[in-house]
Write a protein that holds these residues in place. Sequence first.
Motif, PDB file in Angstrom:
ATOM      1  N   SER A   7       0.831  -1.193   0.000  1.00 25.95           N
ATOM      2  CA  SER A   7       0.000   0.000   0.000  1.00 25.95           C
ATOM      3  C   SER A   7       0.872   1.251   0.000  1.00 25.95           C
ATOM      4  CB  SER A   7      -0.894  -0.001   1.239  1.00 25.95           C
ATOM      5  OG  SER A   7      -1.626   1.198   1.321  1.00 25.95           O
TER       6      SER A   7
ATOM      7  N   THR B 296      -4.104  -3.457   2.137  1.00 29.99           N
ATOM      8  CA  THR B 296      -4.393  -3.902   0.771  1.00 29.99           C
ATOM      9  C   THR B 296      -5.703  -4.676   0.701  1.00 29.99           C
ATOM     10  OG1 THR B 296      -3.035  -5.877   1.092  1.00 29.99           O
ATOM     11  CG2 THR B 296      -1.976  -3.966   0.060  1.00 29.99           C
TER      12      THR B 296
ATOM     13  N   TYR C 267      -8.971   0.278  -0.833  1.00 30.19           N
ATOM     14  CA  TYR C 267      -7.555   0.211  -1.212  1.00 30.19           C
ATOM     15  C   TYR C 267      -7.324   0.633  -2.664  1.00 30.19           C
ATOM     16  CZ  TYR C 267      -3.136  -1.617  -2.831  1.00 30.19           C
ATOM     17  OH  TYR C 267      -1.912  -1.729  -3.432  1.00 30.19           O
TER      18      TYR C 267
ATOM     19  N   LYS D 271      -5.231   3.912  -3.861  1.00 31.88           N
ATOM     20  CA  LYS D 271      -4.049   3.729  -4.709  1.00 31.88           C
ATOM     21  C   LYS D 271      -4.215   4.529  -6.007  1.00 31.88           C
ATOM     22  CE  LYS D 271      -2.978  -0.025  -7.230  1.00 31.88           C
ATOM     23  NZ  LYS D 271      -2.645  -1.381  -7.604  1.00 31.88           N
TER      24      LYS D 271
END
Length: 195
Positions: A22, A29, A34, A38
Amino acid sequence: TFTMPASKVEVNATFVKEVETSPFSDVSTSAYYYEAVKWAQEKGITGGIGNGLFGPNQPCTRAQIVTFLWRAAGSPQTNSVDNPFTDVKRSDYYYQAVLWAVANNVTNGVSATSFDPNVTVQRDQVVTFLWRASGKPAAKTDLAFSDLADGAFYADAVQWAVAHGITTGTSSTTFAPADGCTRAQIVTFLYRSKN
């Protein structure tokens, strides 16, 4: 260097699955948000709150949501709009984002002269901002939300958000329009609206 032996050689390859990490120490994650976090970090929409943290459970302010939307739009400069808000200063990090939001009818503020940048953004505001930033696309869907008032400013936005999988509400029968949103929820809504 490698010296080839005179005898027959057998070569074996071993593959190891790369462990995904991460970009923020407080975003697992396995968290539902997540991929959205990201994506937002990779696209330059947010860099987190500092010290390698994203602050997923922290409240998201009105200043943050318009900044995220503005950055997702490519951070365009908007110099043709006068700042109508006494609580938004030229030195604020969100100044250009607020002007962009006004110029593009994403928001008009909470009054003619107030934006309330540090107030936690509500669910009805978020879906409305996203819907307006997307061009107010039409979407009719049968909603069973008991707290979705007929003629509410956010009614069309909620229908669009549900129809496009941006949100499903807080339950099968409630949307909770006045509930505040966390940073994880906001980037998730934004990610779903863009992907």
